[in-house]
Design a protein around this motif. Sequence first.
Motif, PDB file in Angstrom:
ATOM      1  N   GLY A 171       0.783  -1.226   0.000  1.00  0.00           N
ATOM      2  CA  GLY A 171       0.000   0.000   0.000  1.00  0.00           C
ATOM      3  C   GLY A 171       0.813   1.272   0.000  1.00  0.00           C
ATOM      4  O   GLY A 171       0.241   2.360  -0.045  1.00  0.00           O
ATOM      5  N   ARG A 172       2.155   1.168   0.046  1.00  0.00           N
ATOM      6  CA  ARG A 172       3.032   2.341   0.170  1.00  0.00           C
ATOM      7  C   ARG A 172       2.529   3.262   1.287  1.00  0.00           C
ATOM      8  O   ARG A 172       2.532   4.486   1.173  1.00  0.00           O
ATOM      9  CB  ARG A 172       3.122   3.100  -1.158  1.00  0.00           C
ATOM     10  CG  ARG A 172       3.818   2.319  -2.263  1.00  0.00           C
ATOM     11  CD  ARG A 172       3.972   3.151  -3.519  1.00  0.00           C
ATOM     12  NE  ARG A 172       4.660   2.427  -4.570  1.00  0.00           N
ATOM     13  CZ  ARG A 172       5.988   2.449  -4.768  1.00  0.00           C
ATOM     14  NH1 ARG A 172       6.748   3.176  -3.960  1.00  0.00           N
ATOM     15  NH2 ARG A 172       6.543   1.756  -5.739  1.00  0.00           N
ATOM     16  N   ASP A 173       2.107   2.625   2.363  1.00  0.00           N
ATOM     17  CA  ASP A 173       1.518   3.382   3.469  1.00  0.00           C
ATOM     18  C   ASP A 173       2.560   4.115   4.297  1.00  0.00           C
ATOM     19  O   ASP A 173       2.204   4.923   5.170  1.00  0.00           O
ATOM     20  CB  ASP A 173       0.700   2.449   4.366  1.00  0.00           C
ATOM     21  CG  ASP A 173       1.488   1.223   4.827  1.00  0.00           C
ATOM     22  OD1 ASP A 173       2.485   0.855   4.185  1.00  0.00           O
ATOM     23  OD2 ASP A 173       1.092   0.620   5.849  1.00  0.00           O
ATOM     24  N   PRO A 180      -5.870   7.026   3.097  1.00  0.00           N
ATOM     25  CA  PRO A 180      -6.537   5.737   2.888  1.00  0.00           C
ATOM     26  C   PRO A 180      -6.874   5.449   1.432  1.00  0.00           C
ATOM     27  O   PRO A 180      -6.784   4.299   0.984  1.00  0.00           O
ATOM     28  CB  PRO A 180      -7.797   5.856   3.755  1.00  0.00           C
ATOM     29  CG  PRO A 180      -7.395   6.790   4.857  1.00  0.00           C
ATOM     30  CD  PRO A 180      -6.495   7.796   4.195  1.00  0.00           C
ATOM     31  N   ASP A 181      -7.253   6.481   0.677  1.00  0.00           N
ATOM     32  CA  ASP A 181      -7.562   6.273  -0.740  1.00  0.00           C
ATOM     33  C   ASP A 181      -6.326   5.836  -1.515  1.00  0.00           C
ATOM     34  O   ASP A 181      -6.383   4.916  -2.345  1.00  0.00           O
ATOM     35  CB  ASP A 181      -8.118   7.558  -1.359  1.00  0.00           C
ATOM     36  CG  ASP A 181      -9.526   7.877  -0.882  1.00  0.00           C
ATOM     37  OD1 ASP A 181     -10.237   6.945  -0.456  1.00  0.00           O
ATOM     38  OD2 ASP A 181      -9.903   9.061  -0.924  1.00  0.00           O
ATOM     39  N   SER A 182      -5.190   6.492  -1.263  1.00  0.00           N
ATOM     40  CA  SER A 182      -3.979   6.141  -2.013  1.00  0.00           C
ATOM     41  C   SER A 182      -3.470   4.755  -1.618  1.00  0.00           C
ATOM     42  O   SER A 182      -2.984   3.995  -2.459  1.00  0.00           O
ATOM     43  CB  SER A 182      -2.883   7.186  -1.778  1.00  0.00           C
ATOM     44  OG  SER A 182      -2.341   7.114  -0.466  1.00  0.00           O
ATOM     45  N   THR A 213      -3.132   6.215   8.929  1.00  0.00           N
ATOM     46  CA  THR A 213      -3.637   6.053   7.564  1.00  0.00           C
ATOM     47  C   THR A 213      -3.891   4.585   7.262  1.00  0.00           C
ATOM     48  O   THR A 213      -4.925   4.210   6.699  1.00  0.00           O
ATOM     49  CB  THR A 213      -2.624   6.638   6.570  1.00  0.00           C
ATOM     50  OG1 THR A 213      -2.552   8.046   6.752  1.00  0.00           O
ATOM     51  CG2 THR A 213      -3.026   6.342   5.134  1.00  0.00           C
ATOM     52  N   THR A 214      -2.936   3.744   7.639  1.00  0.00           N
ATOM     53  CA  THR A 214      -3.078   2.306   7.412  1.00  0.00           C
ATOM     54  C   THR A 214      -4.286   1.759   8.158  1.00  0.00           C
ATOM     55  O   THR A 214      -5.078   0.980   7.606  1.00  0.00           O
ATOM     56  CB  THR A 214      -1.809   1.575   7.878  1.00  0.00           C
ATOM     57  OG1 THR A 214      -0.669   2.166   7.263  1.00  0.00           O
ATOM     58  CG2 THR A 214      -1.872   0.100   7.523  1.00  0.00           C
TER      59      THR A 214
END
Length: 261
Positions: A171-173, A180-182, A213-214
């Motif tokens: 997810g490149r988080d 969250p969208d990206s 975010t994750t």
Amino acid sequence: MNRPRLLAALAAAPAAVAVADILPAATWLPTVRAVLFPALDGRGSRDHVALTFDDGPDPRSTPYFLRELDRLGVRATFFLQGAAVLRHPALVRRMVTEGHEAAVHCWEHQPPWLPRPLADRAGLERAVAAVRETTGTQPRWYRPPFGVLTATRWWAARRLGLQPVLWTAWGRDWQPGADPDSVLAQLCERLTGGATVLLHDSDRNSAPASWRTTLAALPRLVARCRAAGWTVGPLAEHGVPVAPQRFWRAASAWATSADAG
């Protein structure tokens, strides 16, 4: 050998060791490992998605993930840093008691591109011992920092009974500016049945507060998988094939080349 040639050979030796040790890092490229080493790419049962987290345990963030995973009815595999395991053993024991799987990430994050065979081997041994002694179970899986498998790391993993697994989708988080969208969009680029998903339950090696975010993306990811008919769970339930002998022959040859250099 005359003096100039001897000096040139001595100067070239460290470079040769570095090249031999880092050569297997080509498996970091998804297309390389998907074709040559699907087990390393985390390909498992087509009706299952393996959910994995790196960089914990972290008392600031990991408990939030444990609560959310419990709410969602999902179990996951956590790739742990050995030094953090020793600092937070109760959190690791809680993780395992709640049905999650403890795997090995590293002792502590170190740059992967410098040849450090002895330190890499010793660090991996310490990390395995920390997980085993804290949880009472022998870890099965190994994912190196940055996903970079040097020859030393491959060979040390085999000696310790670990199977390396990188990821199919990430997810490149960890990046600054991720939301969250990206994260979900990045995951969906390679998210299929049989995929292994990489996320992070700590910002120890990521952008500050990126774990929030994750965490926010997690229920959306699980819902997406379930809508597609995929069960979400740990690697132990994923059906990843045992690494074939050619996998270990390649690791042995790379490690021998690095040591000989």
